[in-house]
Motif scaffolding. Structure first.
Motif, short mmCIF file in Angstrom:
data_model
loop_
_atom_site.label_atom_id
_atom_site.label_comp_id
_atom_site.label_asym_id
_atom_site.label_seq_id
_atom_site.Cartn_x
_atom_site.Cartn_y
_atom_site.Cartn_z
N ASN A 195 -24.15 80.29 -11.96
CA ASN A 195 -24.58 78.91 -12.20
C ASN A 195 -23.44 78.16 -12.88
O ASN A 195 -23.52 77.76 -14.02
N GLN A 196 -22.33 78.01 -12.14
CA GLN A 196 -21.17 77.32 -12.67
C GLN A 196 -20.69 76.31 -11.64
O GLN A 196 -20.51 76.65 -10.48
N THR A 197 -20.50 75.07 -12.06
CA THR A 197 -20.04 74.03 -11.16
C THR A 197 -18.62 73.61 -11.53
O THR A 197 -18.13 73.90 -12.61
N PHE A 198 -17.98 72.93 -10.59
CA PHE A 198 -16.70 72.30 -10.86
C PHE A 198 -16.99 70.87 -11.29
O PHE A 198 -17.54 70.09 -10.52
N VAL A 223 -14.80 77.39 2.20
CA VAL A 223 -16.17 76.95 1.91
C VAL A 223 -16.12 76.29 0.54
O VAL A 223 -15.75 76.93 -0.45
N ILE A 224 -16.51 75.00 0.46
CA ILE A 224 -16.24 74.20 -0.73
C ILE A 224 -17.54 73.54 -1.18
O ILE A 224 -18.09 72.67 -0.48
N GLY A 225 -18.04 73.94 -2.35
CA GLY A 225 -19.28 73.37 -2.84
C GLY A 225 -19.37 73.40 -4.35
O GLY A 225 -18.51 73.94 -5.04
N THR A 226 -20.43 72.81 -4.87
CA THR A 226 -20.83 72.75 -6.28
C THR A 226 -19.87 71.95 -7.15
O THR A 226 -19.79 72.18 -8.36
N ALA A 227 -19.14 71.00 -6.59
CA ALA A 227 -18.30 70.11 -7.38
C ALA A 227 -19.09 68.85 -7.72
O ALA A 227 -19.60 68.18 -6.83
N ALA A 259 -24.12 71.74 -2.30
CA ALA A 259 -23.81 70.31 -2.42
C ALA A 259 -22.66 70.02 -3.37
O ALA A 259 -22.46 70.69 -4.39
N ASN A 260 -21.92 68.95 -3.03
CA ASN A 260 -20.95 68.31 -3.92
C ASN A 260 -21.45 66.90 -4.24
O ASN A 260 -22.33 66.36 -3.55
#
Length: 516
Positions: A195-198, A223-227, A259-260
């Motif tokens: 549970n870590q976001t950018f 694969v690019i997500g959670t920003a 999602a970003n």
């Protein structure tokens, strides 16, 4: 007979092309930056021979022998190209969680996570089925995962086969006059789920013309997500960066959300290309072209080509939270050949501070509001005044007059009102006219040569009919009962909104070939 060395060297100069003698240490024979090794490569083919040293990471320690930190330190002492490889004992995944920020990567290098035993690159067409074994974990004391500083124009720093979680600034930050190659990595997803976001971006690129995020080969897909701000931010630059073939906001299975805040944000740049990506599930826009960065200037000449924005390879719903594409600032952008589907407001928006934007060959389906919205908000009326300014110079859309024929072919007539100049028209087809200014699931037909308007006076608009022949755009897609919409664009590429919809009906084609 003794060997005459001077004659031998003279013969070599005659046989080998002069290009080879002028070859720079980091340049291939085709003049492009070399990705592998310390020797020039012939033609467009990259040699598999790496003449530089290999520095091997053998543990997940914060520092010391065998650590990633030590490999970067050692690599920075050598200005030549080198590989940072991985051979950490034990089963995947291997988690590297440094006690403080890692050193910047300042010299040419390839950081290759796929050298770790158990790792495999992606081979899937619309997803990511590879195995990434080495992950970098962030936190408040580690705002950046890797900072790449390709200082000189011919420097290349590559990162492949790594996973990243939770860095407050960026997982990878690139800043320099050289380029970065970032491919086959995972951002915000992997073998374990944290549970870590950018907090800002997964990848941020400042300058670094020639940088490629992803690539044409499936193995290079990221694969690019959670920003929380943007999956990718392309900031101030004088030259093109390319984002190609990635899953952005879409998980490894190619259909679920990762999602970003925004999928891709482009600011204060020139000539950037966004090509053949899947971009979905953003909290706001799929692609945002705006201004900012160090110079606070608008982005210019951004090309957004052949992407799936709000949909996936399987055409499942991956709609973005507001617009599919939003052009806020800058001029001469091109948005072409994209699927812009399922977005929560308008599919494509152009604000009054952006003009000369070519918006063609895109398809639109299930966007809640308009397919294309030129500021001001909402459907613009046909304007008979000349010399308009603002979003795409307020180019008028055509008015549909008639659409009829058989189920497989027919004719469509439109009326276009515009001032003196040359214009093109494109027709779109949708299942119906339930949302008249919103849809265009298929590109149906386009003018093959521009239509020239010569008005009686330069201060007035002309109105002229244009008829195009149409045919079914795909197997199993009939024309009868379908909805037809249209766009127009001028000689400066200012493209209109999508027109009101007109239902295609049964009509006579006797004049077409005499046998209908």
């Amino acid at each position: 007979m003794p060997l005459d060395m001077s004659r031998l060297f003279a013969l070599i100069f005659l046989i080998l092309p002069l290009r080879s003698w002028a070859l720079l240490a980091s340049e291939d024979y085709d003049g492009g930056p070399r990705e592998v090794g310390s020797r020039g490569d012939i033609g467009a083919y990259e040699s598999a021979v790496n003449g530089g040293p290999t520095l091997t990471v053998t543990n997940t320690n914060n520092s010391g022998a065998g650590s990633l930190r030590q490999a970067i330190i050692d690599g920075n002492t050598d200005p030549g190209s080198k590989t940072i490889a991985f051979n950490i004992p034990g089963n995947c995944p291997h988690l590297i969680s440094p006690d403080s920020e890692l050193p910047d990567v300042d010299e040419p290098a390839t950081i290759d996570g796929y050298t770790q035993p158990g790792s495999t690159p992606n081979q899937a067409a619309g997803a990511f089925d590879g195995t990434v074994c080495v992950f970098l974990l962030g936190g408040n004391i580690r705002p950046r995962g890797l900072q790449l500083n390709p200082e000189d124009a011919d420097d290349t720093i590559s990162v492949h086969g790594l996973g990243f979680y939770g860095f407050s600034v960026a997982a990878i930050l690139v800043n320099g006059d050289g380029r970065a190659l970032i491919g086959g990595n995972l951002f915000g997803t992997g073998a374990l789920v944290f549970n870590q976001t950018f907090n800002r971006s997964a990848i941020e690129v400042i300058n670094a013309p020639g940088t490629i995020i992803g690539g044409a080969d499936r193995s290079l897909r990221n694969v690019i997500g959670t920003a929380t701000e943007a999956g990718i931010t392309l900031s101030t630059s004088t030259g093109r960066r390319t984002v190609h073939g990635n899953l952005i906001g879409v998980a490894r299975n190619g259909i679920s959300a990762l999602a970003n805040g925004v999928g891709i944000k482009v600011v204060a740049s020139n000539d950037d290309m966004i090509l053949k990506n899947t971009i979905g599930f953003s909290d706001a826009q799929g692609v945002l072209v705006t201004r900012g960065g160090i110079t606070d200037e608008p982005a210019r000449r951004v090309s957004i080509l052949s992407n799936k924005i709000g949909t996936t390879d399987t055409e499942s719903n991956a709609g973005n939270g507001t617009n599919g594409v939003r052009l806020e600032f800058g001029e001469d952008h091109e948005v072409s050949g994209n699927k812009i589907w399922n977005n929560a407001t308008d599919g494509l928006v152009v604000l009054s501070t952006s003009r000369r934007n070519l918006l063609v060959r895109n398809t639109y389906l299930n966007n809640t509001l308009q397919a294309i919205d030129l500021s001001p908000d909402g459907v613009n009326p046909i304007d008979l005044d000349v010399g308009q300014t603002g979003a795409n110079d307020q180019q008028n859309y055509p008015t549909l007059l008639n659409a009829s024929g058989s189920n497989s072919q027919g004719d469509v007539s439109v009326l276009l009102s515009s001032e003196n100049g040359s214009y093109n028209v494109q027709l779109l087809l949708s299942p119906d006219c339930s949302n008249p200014f919103s849809q265009g699931q298929y590109v149906l037909a386009s003018t093959t040569t521009p239509v020239v308007f010569g008005c009686g006076t330069p201060s007035s608009n002309c109105s002229g009919p244009i008829t195009l022949q149409v045919a079914s755009p795909a197997a199993g897609v009939g024309l009868l009962g379908s909805g037809i919409t249209a766009i127009a664009w001028d000689e400066q590429n200012n493209t209109s909104e999508v027109s009101a919809c007109f239902l295609y009906g049964q009509g006579s084609l006797l004049l077409r070939d005499g046998f209908e």
